[in-house]
Design a protein around this motif. Sequence first.
Motif, short mmCIF file in Angstrom:
data_model
loop_
_atom_site.label_atom_id
_atom_site.label_comp_id
_atom_site.label_asym_id
_atom_site.label_seq_id
_atom_site.Cartn_x
_atom_site.Cartn_y
_atom_site.Cartn_z
N ILE A 97 37.27 27.01 37.88
CA ILE A 97 35.96 27.66 38.03
C ILE A 97 34.84 26.62 37.95
O ILE A 97 33.86 26.68 38.70
N ASP A 98 35.01 25.63 37.08
CA ASP A 98 34.00 24.56 36.98
C ASP A 98 33.85 23.82 38.32
O ASP A 98 32.74 23.46 38.72
N TRP A 99 34.97 23.60 39.02
CA TRP A 99 34.91 22.94 40.33
C TRP A 99 34.09 23.76 41.33
O TRP A 99 33.47 23.23 42.24
N LEU A 100 34.12 25.10 41.16
CA LEU A 100 33.53 25.98 42.18
C LEU A 100 32.06 26.28 41.94
O LEU A 100 31.36 26.73 42.84
N VAL A 101 31.59 26.03 40.71
CA VAL A 101 30.32 26.63 40.30
C VAL A 101 29.11 26.10 41.07
O VAL A 101 28.17 26.84 41.32
N SER A 102 29.13 24.85 41.51
CA SER A 102 27.96 24.37 42.25
C SER A 102 28.20 24.36 43.76
O SER A 102 27.42 23.78 44.51
N ARG A 103 29.28 25.02 44.20
CA ARG A 103 29.55 25.15 45.64
C ARG A 103 29.12 26.55 46.09
O ARG A 103 28.73 27.37 45.28
N ASP A 104 29.22 26.81 47.41
CA ASP A 104 28.70 28.11 47.88
C ASP A 104 29.79 29.15 48.16
O ASP A 104 29.49 30.26 48.57
N GLU A 105 31.07 28.82 47.91
CA GLU A 105 32.13 29.79 48.25
C GLU A 105 32.14 31.01 47.34
O GLU A 105 32.50 32.10 47.75
N ILE A 106 31.79 30.82 46.08
CA ILE A 106 32.08 31.87 45.09
C ILE A 106 30.88 32.76 44.77
O ILE A 106 31.06 33.89 44.30
N ILE A 107 29.68 32.31 45.09
CA ILE A 107 28.47 33.00 44.61
C ILE A 107 28.37 34.46 45.10
O ILE A 107 28.00 35.34 44.35
N ALA A 108 28.77 34.72 46.35
CA ALA A 108 28.67 36.09 46.87
C ALA A 108 30.06 36.71 47.09
O ALA A 108 30.20 37.67 47.84
N LYS A 109 31.06 36.14 46.43
CA LYS A 109 32.44 36.61 46.66
C LYS A 109 32.76 37.78 45.74
O LYS A 109 32.59 37.69 44.52
N PRO A 110 33.23 38.91 46.28
CA PRO A 110 33.69 40.00 45.42
C PRO A 110 34.88 39.53 44.58
O PRO A 110 35.81 38.89 45.11
N ILE A 111 34.85 39.84 43.28
CA ILE A 111 35.94 39.40 42.38
C ILE A 111 36.31 40.56 41.46
O ILE A 111 35.43 41.22 40.89
N VAL A 112 37.63 40.79 41.30
CA VAL A 112 38.13 41.75 40.32
C VAL A 112 39.21 41.07 39.47
O VAL A 112 39.78 40.05 39.86
N ASP A 140 27.70 36.92 42.15
CA ASP A 140 26.84 38.12 42.13
C ASP A 140 27.64 39.39 42.31
O ASP A 140 27.13 40.49 42.11
N ARG A 141 28.90 39.25 42.74
CA ARG A 141 29.68 40.43 43.12
C ARG A 141 30.95 40.59 42.30
O ARG A 141 31.94 41.14 42.77
N PHE A 142 30.93 40.08 41.07
CA PHE A 142 32.04 40.36 40.15
C PHE A 142 31.97 41.84 39.76
O PHE A 142 30.90 42.36 39.46
N MET A 143 33.12 42.53 39.78
CA MET A 143 33.16 43.98 39.56
C MET A 143 33.97 44.29 38.29
O MET A 143 35.17 44.53 38.35
N PRO A 144 33.31 44.24 37.11
CA PRO A 144 34.05 44.38 35.85
C PRO A 144 34.69 45.76 35.67
O PRO A 144 35.66 45.90 34.94
#
Length: 178
Positions: free
Chosen positions: A90-105, A129-133
């Motif tokens: 997750i640390d590798w991904l945090v300043s990249r643009d792949e994960i910011i708008a990715k739906p996650i469950v 922004d789209r993590f769905m707890p």
Amino acid sequence: MNFLAISGSARAASTNTAMLNAVSNITADDHIVTVFSNIADLPVFSPDAEGDALPAPVEQLARLIRESDGLIVASPEYVRAIPGGLKNAIDWLVSRDEIIAKPIVLMHASHRGDDMLAQLRLVLATVSDRFMPDLFLRFSLMNLPSGDIEDTLQNPPHAQQIKDFLKDFEARCMSDLA
Ligand SMILES: Cc1cc2nc3c(=O)[nH]c(=O)nc-3n(C[C@H](O)[C@H](O)[C@H](O)COP(=O)(O)O)c2cc1C
């Protein structure tokens, strides 16, 4: 829908990885679930290695995430926390643009691990922004061998739970975009 299922366990006999593999075999025809269980291939994160120096395993994970419609994450708890390998990814991904708008469950393969789940929810809500707890599927599979996990989850009630979960995830992915 093309979902990427990331296992936070580096264990060959991981129950979380076996659960995600079973999910990939149970999906409805219009869902493809690709399992990523190579978390141990990622080197320790350093901002110095971002950009042109990005290690190939990180580039591969970033590409898989970019090409997916959503992420399913399943992880063990280590010392009441997120395992280092998953947090490192997750640390590798945090300043990249792949994960910011990715739906996650989240899925989870144990009746234990709630401290880790609480931390992972906080971290994923921070990076996407789209993590769905509220969309969460948990099975009690701790210590079961992989073959038993596949058999357990192929049972019709469990297989239906998995199909419904993926259908709900798909619907949420689509409605967020509408
Ligand atoms: C180093 C280590 C630390 C662990 N710490 C915890 C813990 O704090 N709480 C817990 O409930 N289980 C803990 N466990 C057990 C794992 O979370 C549990 O066995 C999990 O289901 C393993 O997932 P896996 O089969 O996908 O690798 C720990 C296991 C290991 C190896």
